[in-house]
Design a protein around this motif. Structure first.
Motif, short mmCIF file in Angstrom:
data_model
loop_
_atom_site.label_atom_id
_atom_site.label_comp_id
_atom_site.label_asym_id
_atom_site.label_seq_id
_atom_site.Cartn_x
_atom_site.Cartn_y
_atom_site.Cartn_z
N PHE A 69 68.59 19.70 26.25
CA PHE A 69 67.37 19.74 26.75
C PHE A 69 66.03 19.66 25.71
O PHE A 69 65.02 19.60 26.47
N ASN A 71 64.65 17.40 24.29
CA ASN A 71 63.72 16.39 24.42
C ASN A 71 63.19 16.17 25.66
O ASN A 71 62.58 15.25 26.02
N GLU A 72 63.33 17.28 26.56
CA GLU A 72 62.74 17.17 28.11
C GLU A 72 61.19 16.96 27.97
O GLU A 72 60.80 16.00 28.73
N GLN A 73 60.54 17.66 27.42
CA GLN A 73 59.15 17.40 27.21
C GLN A 73 58.53 15.94 26.80
O GLN A 73 58.02 15.31 27.48
N LEU A 75 60.44 13.38 27.05
CA LEU A 75 60.93 12.25 28.24
C LEU A 75 59.88 12.42 29.15
O LEU A 75 59.67 11.46 30.03
N LYS A 76 59.58 13.61 29.72
CA LYS A 76 58.51 13.76 30.89
C LYS A 76 57.26 13.00 30.44
O LYS A 76 56.50 12.41 31.26
N GLU A 77 56.71 13.15 28.97
CA GLU A 77 55.65 12.33 28.76
C GLU A 77 55.75 10.86 28.87
O GLU A 77 54.92 9.94 28.65
N LEU A 79 57.81 8.97 30.74
CA LEU A 79 58.00 8.50 32.32
C LEU A 79 56.65 7.80 32.69
O LEU A 79 56.85 6.58 33.32
N PRO A 80 55.58 8.39 32.63
CA PRO A 80 54.26 7.49 33.22
C PRO A 80 54.15 6.19 32.36
O PRO A 80 53.73 5.22 32.77
N ASP A 83 56.53 3.86 33.79
CA ASP A 83 56.27 3.50 35.21
C ASP A 83 55.07 2.52 35.08
O ASP A 83 54.97 1.30 35.70
N CYS A 115 51.23 9.31 22.98
CA CYS A 115 52.49 10.22 23.39
C CYS A 115 53.19 10.62 22.14
O CYS A 115 53.54 11.75 21.88
#
Length: 179
Positions: A69, A71-73, A75-77, A79-80, A83, A115
């Motif tokens: 996990f 790279n979780e942060q 990847l969250k950045e 996602l927008p 989108d 990012c």
């Protein structure tokens, strides 16, 4: 030897035997005590080894979870940004307004660059810089009158991650003409 001397010798022998048996008992007691102590140390050592093994297993599991996990942060950045790209693509299919689509893509690219910078990713400087084989990869060399070993064109951007090369920049390098 007279009787007195013999009796005296026998008494001395008995005393020595008594002392010897006392010493043997004392040594046996001491040996038992040391044996118990050695067993206690051995048991402590076994427990310590088991604890160490459990610690190693727990650390490996935690490291595995962290890597899974890590790279979780990031990847969250991202996602927008994804989108926004999907919205731009949807808008491109439903509209002929290329200027609006271009602006949307430029804004999305800017978001992506911000990012990446947030996570320590920086582009490698190329055009106008002296060729550096540690961060540049020459895919083409052009002979010129001036500007030897200077990067004159970038084909693909290179990136650094916290001052470590993530990907080299693919560049064209100017080479001074030889006569």
């Amino acid at each position: 030897m007279d009787k007195k001397e013999r009796v005296s010798q026998e008494v001395q022998i008995e005393e020595k035997e008594t002392k010897s048996s006392e010493e043997i008992e004392k040594l046996k007691t001491e040996l038992d005590k040391k044996t118990k102590e050695a067993q206690e140390y051995h048991e402590k050592w076994l427990r310590t080894m088991a604890e160490l093994d459990n610690l190693r297993k727990r650390t490996e599991k935690q490291l595995s979870e962290y890597l899974k996990f890590a790279n979780e942060q990031l990847l969250k950045e991202l996602l927008p940004i994804m989108d926004n790209l999907e919205r731009a693509l949807g808008h491109a299919h439903s509209s002929n307004n290329m200027k609006g689509i271009l602006e949307g893509i430029e804004l999305t690219l800017k978001m992506l660059q911000q990012c990446l910078e947030k996570f320590g990713v920086k582009p490698v400087k190329t055009v106008g810089e002296k060729f550096d084989p540690y961060v540049h990869e020459a895919v083409k060399v052009e002979e010129r009158k001036e500007g030897g070993d200077m990067v004159i064109e970038e084909h693909q951007k290179g990136y650094l991650l916290h001052d470590r090369l993530l990907r080299p920049a693919l560049v064209t390098v100017a080479k001074t003409k030889t006569k």
